[in-house]
Each structure stands twice: as C-alpha cells, then as structure tokens.
Design a protein around this motif. Structure first.
Motif, mmCIF file in Angstrom:
data_model
loop_
_atom_site.group_PDB
_atom_site.id
_atom_site.type_symbol
_atom_site.label_atom_id
_atom_site.label_comp_id
_atom_site.label_asym_id
_atom_site.label_seq_id
_atom_site.Cartn_x
_atom_site.Cartn_y
_atom_site.Cartn_z
ATOM 1 N N UNK A 194 45.739 56.578 52.315
ATOM 2 C CA UNK A 194 45.075 55.796 51.274
ATOM 3 C C UNK A 194 44.829 56.694 50.071
ATOM 4 N N UNK A 195 45.409 56.357 48.933
ATOM 5 C CA UNK A 195 45.176 57.153 47.729
ATOM 6 C C UNK A 195 44.275 56.425 46.734
ATOM 7 N N UNK A 196 44.158 55.101 46.878
ATOM 8 C CA UNK A 196 43.261 54.367 45.991
ATOM 9 C C UNK A 196 42.715 53.139 46.709
ATOM 10 N N UNK A 197 41.424 52.931 46.568
ATOM 11 C CA UNK A 197 40.742 51.756 47.095
ATOM 12 C C UNK A 197 40.039 51.064 45.941
ATOM 13 N N UNK B 171 37.060 48.499 37.546
ATOM 14 C CA UNK B 171 38.281 49.140 37.973
ATOM 15 C C UNK B 171 38.609 50.340 37.087
ATOM 16 N N UNK B 172 38.152 50.362 35.851
ATOM 17 C CA UNK B 172 38.581 51.452 34.960
ATOM 18 C C UNK B 172 37.501 51.914 33.988
ATOM 19 N N UNK B 173 36.236 51.681 34.294
ATOM 20 C CA UNK B 173 35.212 52.097 33.346
ATOM 21 C C UNK B 173 33.881 52.344 34.054
ATOM 22 N N UNK B 174 32.913 52.799 33.269
ATOM 23 C CA UNK B 174 31.553 53.047 33.732
ATOM 24 C C UNK B 174 31.421 54.356 34.531
ATOM 25 N N UNK B 175 30.355 54.457 35.309
ATOM 26 C CA UNK B 175 29.927 55.711 35.916
ATOM 27 C C UNK B 175 30.972 56.278 36.880
ATOM 28 N N UNK B 176 31.240 57.588 36.777
ATOM 29 C CA UNK B 176 32.173 58.264 37.671
ATOM 30 C C UNK B 176 31.393 59.144 38.643
ATOM 31 N N UNK B 177 31.655 58.969 39.927
ATOM 32 C CA UNK B 177 30.993 59.719 40.998
ATOM 33 C C UNK B 177 32.027 60.646 41.630
ATOM 34 N N UNK C 61 36.573 41.667 47.849
ATOM 35 C CA UNK C 61 38.024 41.647 48.000
ATOM 36 C C UNK C 61 38.565 42.872 47.285
ATOM 37 N N UNK C 62 39.881 43.085 47.377
ATOM 38 C CA UNK C 62 40.425 44.229 46.677
ATOM 39 C C UNK C 62 41.802 44.611 47.151
ATOM 40 N N UNK C 63 42.235 45.799 46.733
ATOM 41 C CA UNK C 63 43.544 46.307 47.105
ATOM 42 C C UNK C 63 43.434 47.759 47.571
ATOM 43 N N UNK C 64 44.337 48.121 48.465
ATOM 44 C CA UNK C 64 44.446 49.485 48.975
ATOM 45 C C UNK C 64 45.852 49.971 48.647
ATOM 46 N N UNK C 65 45.944 51.117 47.988
ATOM 47 C CA UNK C 65 47.236 51.699 47.654
ATOM 48 C C UNK C 65 47.539 52.849 48.601
ATOM 49 N N UNK D 207 28.839 44.978 41.905
ATOM 50 C CA UNK D 207 29.099 46.416 41.910
ATOM 51 C C UNK D 207 30.522 46.736 42.355
ATOM 52 N N UNK D 208 31.489 46.296 41.581
ATOM 53 C CA UNK D 208 32.876 46.647 41.846
ATOM 54 C C UNK D 208 33.088 48.134 41.622
ATOM 55 N N UNK D 209 34.108 48.699 42.279
ATOM 56 C CA UNK D 209 34.359 50.129 42.117
ATOM 57 C C UNK D 209 35.786 50.466 42.542
#
Length: 263
Positions: free
Chosen positions: A167-170, A223-229, A157-161, A177-179
């Motif tokens: 789309x600027x944020x998914x 949503x706001x931490x861990x590995x950045x790709x 599930x999630x949100x799209x901005x 594995x949330x992202x």
C-alpha cells in the motif's frame, strides 16, 4: 543511515529518523524464517507494554498484551478468517469467564484477496462492514454500519493504491475528516513476513507485506490540502535484516521505542 518505519500489533505503530544495521554474532547461523515472539513498547513517560505472539507452525494463534487483553486467531486453510478480541489474562482456549469484546470476520475471493471485513460485538445487533473491489493496482472500499430495521449508514469510502504489492497511498473520504496517507517502505523484512496469511490483512493491519514501513505522510481535511501529519520510524536490524528495535518520531520528537524478539 537510512530512514525506516514499522507498525505493530493488531493495533499498528509508526516512527521517524535515521536507522542503523546491527549484526548478530557470527556464531549464530542466519535464519530467514524467523517468527516474532515478543514486542516491548516503551511509551516515554507513560510506561511500557509487552506483547507476546503464539503460533502453530507458522500460523498465528494468539496475541497477549500485558496479560490484560488478548486476541485469538482462526484459520480456514491458509487464510486468517476470524480474530476474537478478549479482555483478561490470556488462555489459548477462552474460558467461560473470558470477556469477548469484539469479533472480526474476513472473507476472500478465489484469488485469496480480502473482499469483506466485518466487526461484530456481543450483545449488540449493530455490525460494521467494509467491502473491497479490485481493479489492477487500485482497490476501492466502502464501510457501512448496519442497524436492524434501518438503512445502512455509510461511514467512509475511498481508494487504496498498490505498488509492488504494498500500500503506497490510502485515500479516505468521510463526512467531516477526509484524509490521505502516503506510505514508504524499506527493502528489508517485515515483522510478520513469515506469518502465514498475515499479508492478506494488509488493508486492516498496515505494516508492510515484505519490507517495513518507514514513513507515513498524512494530509488531513481532504485529498490534497490542509494539515500535514508526518511520522517516521527508525529501525535497527539484525544480520538477517529483521527489525530488532525502532524509534517512533513525530515531527522530529521521539515518542515511542520498540524492541522486537524472534525465534
């Protein structure tokens, strides 16, 4: 030099670095209604893939990849309502020997907004379905897998901005594995800008409705931490501001080159 990106095919691509503009010959009049006819994807060290696009007017009817797999598009009015994915050589009308791998079904509301995306496979009763709910510039979604006789399983599930229609944020929430993906676009033209109905598939084919994607920042694990790709795309444009080439970079390393041809 300006950083820019692009996604491709019903598969979708992304890249990085700086970009330059290339002008067409002054003998050629500008055309603002170009349709993408062919894409060459050069995976460095792994060979290349050529994709052809077929139309009826400005309606996309088919996509052929290397003569090995293809998609057939179906419209209802001006909206794409079905995509059938096949294996084998392309034919405008699939033969009895064609191998259907899966079918995507798209449903819309009275505002022509996508509200349901369903995938089925032949000889399988399992279906995967995603629904979308709109609240101004925020769209929430849920994806379930349906098994006959069982309770539907929530896959994600999630949100799209949205901002200026793009789309600027998914933000995606899954069990393990949330992202979050943050998207940046240029102010030039999208590959499929003139393809009727393609912009309505923006949630399933993220390429940019008007401009081309230039940067994708992914935050994995939450949503706001861990590995950045980080993936960036460098484009070269023609005089009509359509991308004619792109380089895909991953953390500064060139991975793929793309070439785009229009009529």
């Amino acid at each position: 030099m300006k950083k820019i990106l692009c996604l491709l095919s019903v598969s979708v691509l992304f890249l990085s670095s700086c970009s330059s503009d290339s002008s067409s010959s002054s003998d050629n009049p500008p055309s603002q209604n170009l349709l993408l006819q062919r894409t060459v994807e050069d995976n460095l060290g792994l060979g290349s893939t050529t994709t052809y696009y077929y139309y009826n007017g400005n309606k996309l009817t088919g996509i052929n990849r290397n003569g090995e797999e293809y998609d057939i598009y179906t419209y209802t009015g001006n909206l794409i309502t079905k995509i059938q994915h096949y294996s084998g050589p392309y034919t405008a009308t699939p033969t009895e020997d064609a191998e259907l791998r899966s079918t995507d079904i798209f449903e819309y509301n009275t505002n022509n907004q996508l509200i349901k995306f369903k995938t089925t496979k032949p000889n399988s009763s399992i279906e995967r379905e995603t629904t979308y709910t709109y609240n101004n510039n925020i769209v929430t979604f849920q994806q379930y897998e349906y098994y006959p006789g069982n309770t539907p399983e929530l896959l994600k599930s999630g949100t799209i901005t949205l901002q200026n229609g793009e789309i600027v944020r998914l933000q995606v929430v899954k069990e393990f594995d949330s992202y979050t993906d943050n998207y940046t676009y240029d102010t030039k033209n999208s590959l499929f800008k003139n393809v009727l109905g393609y912009d309505k598939l923006m949630f399933t084919h993220i390429i940019g409705k008007q401009g081309s994607k230039t940067l994708v920042d992914s935050i994995l694990g939450g949503i706001s931490h861990n590995f950045v790709n980080n993936a960036e795309y460098e484009y070269t444009y023609n005089s009509d501001n359509y991308p004619v080439a792109a380089n895909h970079y991953f953390f500064g390393s060139l991975l793929v080159k793309y070439y785009f041809y229009y009529e």
